[in-house]
Design an enzyme around this catalytic site. Sequence first.
Site, PDB file in Angstrom:
ATOM      1  N   HIS A  58       0.836  -1.204   0.000  1.00  0.00           N
ATOM      2  CA  HIS A  58       0.000   0.000   0.000  1.00  0.00           C
ATOM      3  C   HIS A  58       0.871   1.254   0.000  1.00  0.00           C
ATOM      4  O   HIS A  58       0.691   2.160  -0.829  1.00  0.00           O
ATOM      5  CB  HIS A  58      -0.914  -0.025   1.229  1.00  0.00           C
ATOM      6  CG  HIS A  58      -1.763   1.185   1.404  1.00  0.00           C
ATOM      7  ND1 HIS A  58      -3.139   1.149   1.290  1.00  0.00           N
ATOM      8  CD2 HIS A  58      -1.456   2.476   1.689  1.00  0.00           C
ATOM      9  CE1 HIS A  58      -3.621   2.359   1.493  1.00  0.00           C
ATOM     10  NE2 HIS A  58      -2.630   3.185   1.753  1.00  0.00           N
ATOM     11  N   GLU A  59       1.830   1.290   0.912  1.00  0.00           N
ATOM     12  CA  GLU A  59       2.708   2.458   1.007  1.00  0.00           C
ATOM     13  C   GLU A  59       3.638   2.549  -0.203  1.00  0.00           C
ATOM     14  O   GLU A  59       3.921   3.645  -0.698  1.00  0.00           O
ATOM     15  CB  GLU A  59       3.530   2.397   2.304  1.00  0.00           C
ATOM     16  CG  GLU A  59       2.720   2.270   3.579  1.00  0.00           C
ATOM     17  CD  GLU A  59       1.765   3.429   3.804  1.00  0.00           C
ATOM     18  OE1 GLU A  59       1.880   4.456   3.097  1.00  0.00           O
ATOM     19  OE2 GLU A  59       0.888   3.305   4.671  1.00  0.00           O
ATOM     20  N   HIS A  62       1.861   4.202  -3.114  1.00  0.00           N
ATOM     21  CA  HIS A  62       1.874   5.669  -2.999  1.00  0.00           C
ATOM     22  C   HIS A  62       3.216   6.224  -3.487  1.00  0.00           C
ATOM     23  O   HIS A  62       3.258   7.171  -4.287  1.00  0.00           O
ATOM     24  CB  HIS A  62       1.677   6.081  -1.534  1.00  0.00           C
ATOM     25  CG  HIS A  62       0.271   5.993  -1.046  1.00  0.00           C
ATOM     26  ND1 HIS A  62      -0.795   6.569  -1.696  1.00  0.00           N
ATOM     27  CD2 HIS A  62      -0.246   5.422   0.075  1.00  0.00           C
ATOM     28  CE1 HIS A  62      -1.903   6.334  -1.015  1.00  0.00           C
ATOM     29  NE2 HIS A  62      -1.610   5.635   0.058  1.00  0.00           N
TER      30      HIS A  62
END
Length: 266
Positions: A58-59, A62
């Site tokens: 998820h990170e 980004h």
Amino acid sequence: MTTAITRRGERRISPVFLGILAVTAVTGWATWTGFAEQPGVAVFLFVTAAWIVSLCLHEYAHARTALHSGDISVGAKGYLTLNPLKYTHALLSIVLPVVFVIMGGIGLPGGAVFIERGRIKGRWRQSLVSAAGPLTNVLFAAVCTAPFWLDALDGVPRDFRYALAFLALLQVTAALLNFLPVPGLDGYGVIEPWLSYSVRRQVAPFAPFGLLFVFALLMVPAVNREFFQAIYALLDGLGVDDVHRYCGENLYRFWEESNEYCAVIR
């Protein structure tokens, strides 16, 4: 073109992440084969490790999207290595989400990579950087539920089905929460570039409290009921029924008294 500006070491996958991935693989194998004497322990370790992997991805999503959108600073910050220890707030991105899963079986949104928004030109790119994280959870949920909606469960051990169902619940919860247009969450980050400067300035002070506001709302019985009904409806649409979801959570929380129904059908 932007990836050439980052050093090779800044893009090398961290041994920490590889270790977590190895735990996921080994405990997934143990869950599939029934190797562990206590299946609940194997499911707990498998789901928890896989959940941490999804948080890292998820990170990373980004950061990688920000890199290709113009923020080349993410490489030096270690965000491209998938190392959870490199996040701005490891407590918010890793520790708290894991604690919430263990305590309540809910996928808490993470969100602790610092993106230098001033380097990213264009509102569409700004929105995409924010959307990339929860879209990873959506993809993860699609993978976890694939055996269900593809009707390919034949040969899949029951405990492994339960583990996938509970892991899918966490991913769907995280994606839905993250996409809420609340300051501090990714959903607000998607629409923020399209708001006027005056509105963004007025909303900015509330961003640190957005997640607390959401959880306060979830404490309201009516809101909690509607929220989880939406989650269960999405899972039903993906082929994950209540039995798999409930027994998956029951098996994951092995330290509690086992539900007799789940124990019988296992």
